[in-house]
Design an enzyme around this catalytic site. Structure first.
Site, mmCIF file in Angstrom:
data_model
loop_
_atom_site.group_PDB
_atom_site.id
_atom_site.type_symbol
_atom_site.label_atom_id
_atom_site.label_comp_id
_atom_site.label_asym_id
_atom_site.label_seq_id
_atom_site.Cartn_x
_atom_site.Cartn_y
_atom_site.Cartn_z
ATOM 1 N N VAL A 37 34.234 31.303 32.577
ATOM 2 C CA VAL A 37 32.907 30.716 32.716
ATOM 3 C C VAL A 37 32.401 30.248 31.354
ATOM 4 O O VAL A 37 32.459 30.994 30.378
ATOM 5 C CB VAL A 37 31.928 31.740 33.327
ATOM 6 C CG1 VAL A 37 30.511 31.172 33.378
ATOM 7 C CG2 VAL A 37 32.374 32.130 34.724
ATOM 8 N N GLN A 89 39.531 26.271 39.936
ATOM 9 C CA GLN A 89 39.233 27.538 40.598
ATOM 10 C C GLN A 89 37.871 27.486 41.290
ATOM 11 O O GLN A 89 36.879 27.044 40.705
ATOM 12 C CB GLN A 89 39.244 28.716 39.633
ATOM 13 C CG GLN A 89 39.180 30.041 40.410
ATOM 14 C CD GLN A 89 39.007 31.259 39.552
ATOM 15 O OE1 GLN A 89 37.974 31.437 38.921
ATOM 16 N NE2 GLN A 89 40.025 32.123 39.528
ATOM 17 N N CYS A 118 36.487 38.378 40.881
ATOM 18 C CA CYS A 118 35.294 38.498 40.037
ATOM 19 C C CYS A 118 34.523 39.762 40.416
ATOM 20 O O CYS A 118 34.095 39.923 41.568
ATOM 21 C CB CYS A 118 34.394 37.274 40.191
ATOM 22 S SG CYS A 118 32.886 37.379 39.190
ATOM 23 N N LYS A 160 43.543 34.486 42.858
ATOM 24 C CA LYS A 160 43.493 35.388 41.702
ATOM 25 C C LYS A 160 42.757 36.645 42.137
ATOM 26 O O LYS A 160 41.616 36.570 42.603
ATOM 27 C CB LYS A 160 42.781 34.726 40.521
ATOM 28 C CG LYS A 160 42.793 35.556 39.245
ATOM 29 C CD LYS A 160 42.201 34.750 38.079
ATOM 30 C CE LYS A 160 42.329 35.520 36.770
ATOM 31 N NZ LYS A 160 41.438 36.695 36.711
ATOM 32 N N HIS A 188 45.012 40.403 38.086
ATOM 33 C CA HIS A 188 44.402 41.090 36.949
ATOM 34 C C HIS A 188 44.656 42.580 37.153
ATOM 35 O O HIS A 188 44.310 43.126 38.203
ATOM 36 C CB HIS A 188 42.902 40.799 36.894
ATOM 37 C CG HIS A 188 42.235 41.388 35.693
ATOM 38 N ND1 HIS A 188 41.800 40.618 34.633
ATOM 39 C CD2 HIS A 188 41.940 42.671 35.365
ATOM 40 C CE1 HIS A 188 41.265 41.403 33.715
ATOM 41 N NE2 HIS A 188 41.337 42.657 34.136
ATOM 42 N N GLY A 219 45.443 40.203 32.017
ATOM 43 C CA GLY A 219 44.830 41.415 31.496
ATOM 44 C C GLY A 219 45.407 41.807 30.149
ATOM 45 O O GLY A 219 46.597 42.140 30.056
ATOM 46 N N ASP A 220 44.587 41.721 29.113
ATOM 47 C CA ASP A 220 44.967 42.143 27.753
ATOM 48 C C ASP A 220 46.156 41.366 27.179
ATOM 49 O O ASP A 220 46.922 41.907 26.369
ATOM 50 C CB ASP A 220 45.261 43.644 27.704
ATOM 51 C CG ASP A 220 43.985 44.489 27.792
ATOM 52 O OD1 ASP A 220 42.905 43.894 28.016
ATOM 53 O OD2 ASP A 220 44.078 45.717 27.659
ATOM 54 N N ALA A 242 42.855 35.012 28.482
ATOM 55 C CA ALA A 242 41.473 34.549 28.375
ATOM 56 C C ALA A 242 40.998 34.779 26.936
ATOM 57 O O ALA A 242 41.037 33.879 26.109
ATOM 58 C CB ALA A 242 40.585 35.274 29.386
#
Length: 319
Positions: A37, A89, A118, A160, A188, A219-220, A242
């Site tokens: 976002v 997305q 989310c 996702k 995730h 993730g990470d 991300a």
């Protein structure tokens, strides 16, 4: 939504690129820029594509407002002829809105992705995001209806997700989605309730071993070394980053910190695309957070205009 020149190029077929599923056919894990976002907009996607990203996602777009409002479309979805392969997305809570939105973006993208992970309270309260984890039949309907609108078989419909507390539920959901025709699944490695806990990469490995379609691990993935470790632990077909890319858009190109050439590219791209000053500044703050001393980052964060920011970068001999 899309520039006139780019529109012409799309129509005339002047550009070629690998489609998402073609990327997954390669030996190496696909390097992916996550939907973020405010951040994974066109200018940032343009930047990371220069530095090793294979596939990029738009930020999450609310499907119903996108379908009903031309203003929302122009605001939420901006692309150009070089912005491929691209996944749009959507957040959706019914199949028709998603299918309608898919039909709108299909000429300008290579796939759509349904946000089923989310964890924000507003999203779950409205039936979006992680709320969908408890309704695999709705996810199935979304995939089926969206696929029915698109004749191009290379166009992907993906999801996702986050993990359930019980891994069997996650495997069951993913198998149902695969049976419905989902193209690939991004996982995730946390549950909706988790924030900073270490991702469960073993759970991703279990899901991956249960499916035939590609699985992307998220993730990470903060560094190239972390990406290699996640790939080894999960066997994933793709790696999605991300925050790692925000802090170092050149991460997938092998840089441990944001190189100055990347900063210069960001300035050039931002000026050419008219990136708002606030967005321009926020990205630079992330990129230079580990490159500059903290006092200099604080000065950067206090500047009020693009021109002042550029002057400051010149004083620091970055430009």
């Amino acid at each position: 939504m899309i520039s006139d020149n780019a529109q012409s190029d799309y129509v005339n077929g002047n550009f070629t690129w690998k489609k998402p599923l073609e990327l997954f056919e390669g030996k190496d894990a696909v390097k992916i820029c996550a939907p973020m976002v405010r951040y994974s907009k066109l200018a940032f996607r343009t930047l990371v594509r220069k530095y090793g990203v294979d596939l990029a996602f738009t930020p999450m777009i609310i499907s119903d407002s996108f379908v009903r409002s031309i203003k929302a479309r122009d605001s939420d979805f901006t692309t150009n002829s070089g912005d491929r392969p691209l996944i749009v997305q959507f957040a959706a809570h019914n199949a028709k809105d998603l299918a309608d939105a898919t039909e709108i973006v299909a000429p300008y993208a290579d796939g759509v992705d349904v946000n089923c992970g989310c964890p924000q309270k507003w999203a779950m309260a409205d039936g979006y995001g992680a709320h969908l984890l408890s309704d695999p039949e709705l996810i199935k309907d979304m995939v089926v209806q969206s696929r029915s609108r698109i004749s191009d078989e290379s166009f992907t419909v993906s999801i996702k997700i986050r993990l359930h507390q019980n891994i069997r539920q996650t495997v069951d959901l993913c198998r149902k989605a695969e049976h419905a025709g989902v193209s690939f699944i991004t996982i995730h490695g946390r549950t909706p309730a988790q924030r900073r806990e270490p991702p469960d990469f073993e759970a991703i490995r279990i899901v991956k071993s249960s499916l035939r379609i590609p699985v992307v691990a998220n993730g990470d993935v903060h560094t190239l070394e972390a990406a290699a470790a996640v790939e080894e632990q999960t066997g994933a077909d793709g790696l999605m980053s991300a925050r790692g890319l925000l802090q170092n858009p050149a991460m997938f190109a092998g840089y441990s910190l944001t190189p100055l050439c990347c900063v210069k590219d960001w300035v050039d791209i931002s000026l050419s695309q008219g990136v708002p000053s606030g967005c321009f500044q926020h990205h630079l703050s992330y990129m230079l957070e580990k490159v500059l001393p903290r006092p200099q980052v604080r000065v950067l964060n206090c500047l009020q205009s693009t021109s002042a920011i550029i002057d400051h970068l010149r004083e620091l001999h970055i430009l």
